[in-house]
Motif scaffolding. Structure first.
Motif, PDB file in Angstrom:
ATOM      1  N   THR A 152       0.844  -1.194   0.000  1.00 28.36           N
ATOM      2  CA  THR A 152       0.000   0.000   0.000  1.00 28.36           C
ATOM      3  C   THR A 152       0.878   1.242   0.000  1.00 28.36           C
ATOM      4  O   THR A 152       1.759   1.385   0.856  1.00 28.36           O
ATOM      5  N   VAL A 153       0.638   2.104  -0.981  1.00 25.32           N
ATOM      6  CA  VAL A 153       1.314   3.397  -1.089  1.00 25.32           C
ATOM      7  C   VAL A 153       0.226   4.450  -1.175  1.00 25.32           C
ATOM      8  O   VAL A 153      -0.595   4.432  -2.088  1.00 25.32           O
ATOM      9  N   ARG A 154       0.199   5.345  -0.205  1.00 24.99           N
ATOM     10  CA  ARG A 154      -0.838   6.380  -0.162  1.00 24.99           C
ATOM     11  C   ARG A 154      -0.217   7.768  -0.292  1.00 24.99           C
ATOM     12  O   ARG A 154       0.832   8.052   0.292  1.00 24.99           O
ATOM     13  N   GLY A 155      -0.881   8.638  -1.052  1.00 25.58           N
ATOM     14  CA  GLY A 155      -0.489  10.033  -1.134  1.00 25.58           C
ATOM     15  C   GLY A 155      -1.172  10.810  -0.025  1.00 25.58           C
ATOM     16  O   GLY A 155      -2.339  10.579   0.263  1.00 25.58           O
ATOM     17  N   LEU A 156      -0.432  11.719   0.599  1.00 24.28           N
ATOM     18  CA  LEU A 156      -0.986  12.528   1.689  1.00 24.28           C
ATOM     19  C   LEU A 156      -0.910  14.002   1.323  1.00 24.28           C
ATOM     20  O   LEU A 156       0.122  14.473   0.840  1.00 24.28           O
ATOM     21  N   ASP A 157      -2.000  14.722   1.574  1.00 24.53           N
ATOM     22  CA  ASP A 157      -2.013  16.152   1.292  1.00 24.53           C
ATOM     23  C   ASP A 157      -0.918  16.862   2.079  1.00 24.53           C
ATOM     24  O   ASP A 157      -0.188  17.688   1.538  1.00 24.53           O
ATOM     25  N   ILE A 158      -0.833  16.551   3.363  1.00 26.40           N
ATOM     26  CA  ILE A 158       0.197  17.118   4.234  1.00 26.40           C
ATOM     27  C   ILE A 158       0.632  16.008   5.191  1.00 26.40           C
ATOM     28  O   ILE A 158      -0.200  15.228   5.657  1.00 26.40           O
ATOM     29  N   ALA A 159       1.923  15.959   5.493  1.00 25.49           N
ATOM     30  CA  ALA A 159       2.419  15.011   6.493  1.00 25.49           C
ATOM     31  C   ALA A 159       3.548  15.668   7.273  1.00 25.49           C
ATOM     32  O   ALA A 159       4.316  16.469   6.727  1.00 25.49           O
ATOM     33  N   PHE A 160       3.629  15.314   8.539  1.00 22.96           N
ATOM     34  CA  PHE A 160       4.729  15.751   9.396  1.00 22.96           C
ATOM     35  C   PHE A 160       5.500  14.525   9.849  1.00 22.96           C
ATOM     36  O   PHE A 160       4.907  13.534  10.276  1.00 22.96           O
ATOM     37  N   LEU A 161       6.832  14.611   9.734  1.00 24.98           N
ATOM     38  CA  LEU A 161       7.716  13.553  10.225  1.00 24.98           C
ATOM     39  C   LEU A 161       8.674  14.188  11.218  1.00 24.98           C
ATOM     40  O   LEU A 161       9.382  15.151  10.884  1.00 24.98           O
ATOM     41  N   SER A 162       8.680  13.685  12.443  1.00 29.33           N
ATOM     42  CA  SER A 162       9.551  14.251  13.466  1.00 29.33           C
ATOM     43  C   SER A 162      11.011  13.977  13.112  1.00 29.33           C
ATOM     44  O   SER A 162      11.329  13.021  12.406  1.00 29.33           O
ATOM     45  N   SER A 163      11.898  14.837  13.613  1.00 30.94           N
ATOM     46  CA  SER A 163      13.321  14.658  13.332  1.00 30.94           C
ATOM     47  C   SER A 163      13.833  13.334  13.890  1.00 30.94           C
ATOM     48  O   SER A 163      14.798  12.773  13.373  1.00 30.94           O
ATOM     49  N   ALA A 164      13.173  12.787  14.917  1.00 34.10           N
ATOM     50  CA  ALA A 164      13.550  11.478  15.447  1.00 34.10           C
ATOM     51  C   ALA A 164      13.104  10.345  14.531  1.00 34.10           C
ATOM     52  O   ALA A 164      13.604   9.228  14.616  1.00 34.10           O
ATOM     53  N   ALA A 220      16.861  14.559   7.741  1.00 35.55           N
ATOM     54  CA  ALA A 220      16.593  15.976   7.496  1.00 35.55           C
ATOM     55  C   ALA A 220      16.138  16.222   6.059  1.00 35.55           C
ATOM     56  O   ALA A 220      15.365  17.130   5.789  1.00 35.55           O
ATOM     57  N   VAL A 221      16.633  15.391   5.135  1.00 29.67           N
ATOM     58  CA  VAL A 221      16.239  15.500   3.729  1.00 29.67           C
ATOM     59  C   VAL A 221      15.764  14.120   3.286  1.00 29.67           C
ATOM     60  O   VAL A 221      16.487  13.125   3.419  1.00 29.67           O
ATOM     61  N   LEU A 222      14.559  14.071   2.766  1.00 37.56           N
ATOM     62  CA  LEU A 222      14.018  12.796   2.295  1.00 37.56           C
ATOM     63  C   LEU A 222      14.611  12.441   0.931  1.00 37.56           C
ATOM     64  O   LEU A 222      14.891  13.332   0.131  1.00 37.56           O
ATOM     65  N   PRO A 223      14.792  11.157   0.650  1.00 33.46           N
ATOM     66  CA  PRO A 223      15.286  10.768  -0.669  1.00 33.46           C
ATOM     67  C   PRO A 223      14.245  11.075  -1.751  1.00 33.46           C
ATOM     68  O   PRO A 223      13.063  11.228  -1.463  1.00 33.46           O
ATOM     69  N   ASP A 224      14.702  11.178  -2.990  1.00 30.64           N
ATOM     70  CA  ASP A 224      13.816  11.497  -4.115  1.00 30.64           C
ATOM     71  C   ASP A 224      13.114  10.227  -4.590  1.00 30.64           C
ATOM     72  O   ASP A 224      13.367   9.725  -5.682  1.00 30.64           O
ATOM     73  N   GLN A 225      12.257   9.704  -3.739  1.00 26.55           N
ATOM     74  CA  GLN A 225      11.502   8.477  -4.021  1.00 26.55           C
ATOM     75  C   GLN A 225      10.345   8.400  -3.040  1.00 26.55           C
ATOM     76  O   GLN A 225      10.164   9.305  -2.231  1.00 26.55           O
ATOM     77  N   LEU A 226       9.568   7.338  -3.111  1.00 26.92           N
ATOM     78  CA  LEU A 226       8.492   7.169  -2.136  1.00 26.92           C
ATOM     79  C   LEU A 226       9.077   7.143  -0.733  1.00 26.92           C
ATOM     80  O   LEU A 226      10.168   6.626  -0.505  1.00 26.92           O
ATOM     81  N   VAL A 227       8.333   7.694   0.211  1.00 29.96           N
ATOM     82  CA  VAL A 227       8.799   7.769   1.594  1.00 29.96           C
ATOM     83  C   VAL A 227       8.475   6.451   2.288  1.00 29.96           C
ATOM     84  O   VAL A 227       7.315   6.041   2.335  1.00 29.96           O
ATOM     85  N   ASP A 228       9.508   5.825   2.834  1.00 24.18           N
ATOM     86  CA  ASP A 228       9.345   4.534   3.502  1.00 24.18           C
ATOM     87  C   ASP A 228       9.421   4.692   5.017  1.00 24.18           C
ATOM     88  O   ASP A 228       9.919   3.825   5.730  1.00 24.18           O
ATOM     89  N   VAL A 229       8.961   5.853   5.491  1.00 25.33           N
ATOM     90  CA  VAL A 229       8.902   6.168   6.917  1.00 25.33           C
ATOM     91  C   VAL A 229       7.472   6.599   7.211  1.00 25.33           C
ATOM     92  O   VAL A 229       6.884   7.381   6.467  1.00 25.33           O
ATOM     93  N   THR A 230       6.907   6.092   8.287  1.00 25.36           N
ATOM     94  CA  THR A 230       5.535   6.436   8.647  1.00 25.36           C
ATOM     95  C   THR A 230       5.472   7.859   9.194  1.00 25.36           C
ATOM     96  O   THR A 230       6.244   8.209  10.084  1.00 25.36           O
ATOM     97  N   PRO A 231       4.551   8.680   8.689  1.00 23.32           N
ATOM     98  CA  PRO A 231       4.442  10.043   9.227  1.00 23.32           C
ATOM     99  C   PRO A 231       3.846  10.039  10.635  1.00 23.32           C
ATOM    100  O   PRO A 231       3.040   9.177  10.971  1.00 23.32           O
TER     101      PRO A 231
END
Length: 195
Positions: free
Chosen positions: A87-99, A103-114
């Protein structure tokens, strides 16, 4: 005897390769349990509300050094499951804590839960799909979900403990996810009668 042919469920990696093809250049799609689902393009009001809220969240996150904010239907891998399908979902807005994220996401799908997921409802959104998306986000580990309803000028707040609906006179709070962040719900929406 006729055998039923099973449809192949796509993996997140197959999905990435497919949506990078010219056939999908102008389409907005998600991968839901291995199946591609096409989404409608957002309306002007949807974009306006998404921008206003992402600006407020983004400024707060940057000013307080809390992490990063994504927008524009950024794709998040919520589940990798060879039996059911990824499952890959697009999100209008997401926040990911620094923990929780670099600091910079890779140029691909995000594999970290917001930590926080925000969806602004459009007329084309189906309630059944939105309920499934909320369940998928919570199961993936998202702590706080805001579903913004422009027509009723309300926000549904979802956590593992349940859901609450906030009206225009209520205050939307970041709780433990965005400590100290508060905004009156009515400020999420353009004033009635303005153009």
């Amino acid at each position: 005897m006729v055998m039923e042919q099973q449809l192949q469920k796509l993996s997140a990696d197959q999905f990435i390769a497919l949506v990078d093809s010219p056939e999908y250049a102008d389409r907005i799609v998600e991968l839901v349990e291995g199946e591609i689902i096409e989404m409608s393009k957002p309306s002007g009001l949807h974009g306006q509300i998404t921008f206003l809220l992402s600006l407020k969240i983004g400024n707060y996150v940057v000013d307080n050094g809390l992490g990063i904010v994504t927008a524009a239907d950024t794709g998040f891998i919520l589940e990798r499951n060879p039996d059911v399908g990824d499952t890959v979902r697009g999100l209008d807005i997401a926040f990911l804590s620094s923990a929780n994220a670099p600091a910079v996401l890779p140029d691909q799908l995000v594999d970290v839960t917001p930590n926080l997921a925000v969806e602004v409802i459009s007329p084309s959104n189906k309630a059944t799909d939105m309920h499934r998306k909320i369940r998928q986000l919570l199961a993936a580990g998202t702590t706080l979900i805001w579903i913004v309803y422009p027509e009723s000028r309300t926000v549904d707040v979802h956590t593992r403990d349940g859901a609450t609906t906030l009206n225009a006179t209520d205050i939307l709070s970041g709780g433990d996810v965005l400590p100290g962040f508060e905004i009156p719900v009515h400020e999420l929406f353009p004033a009635p009668g303005t153009s």
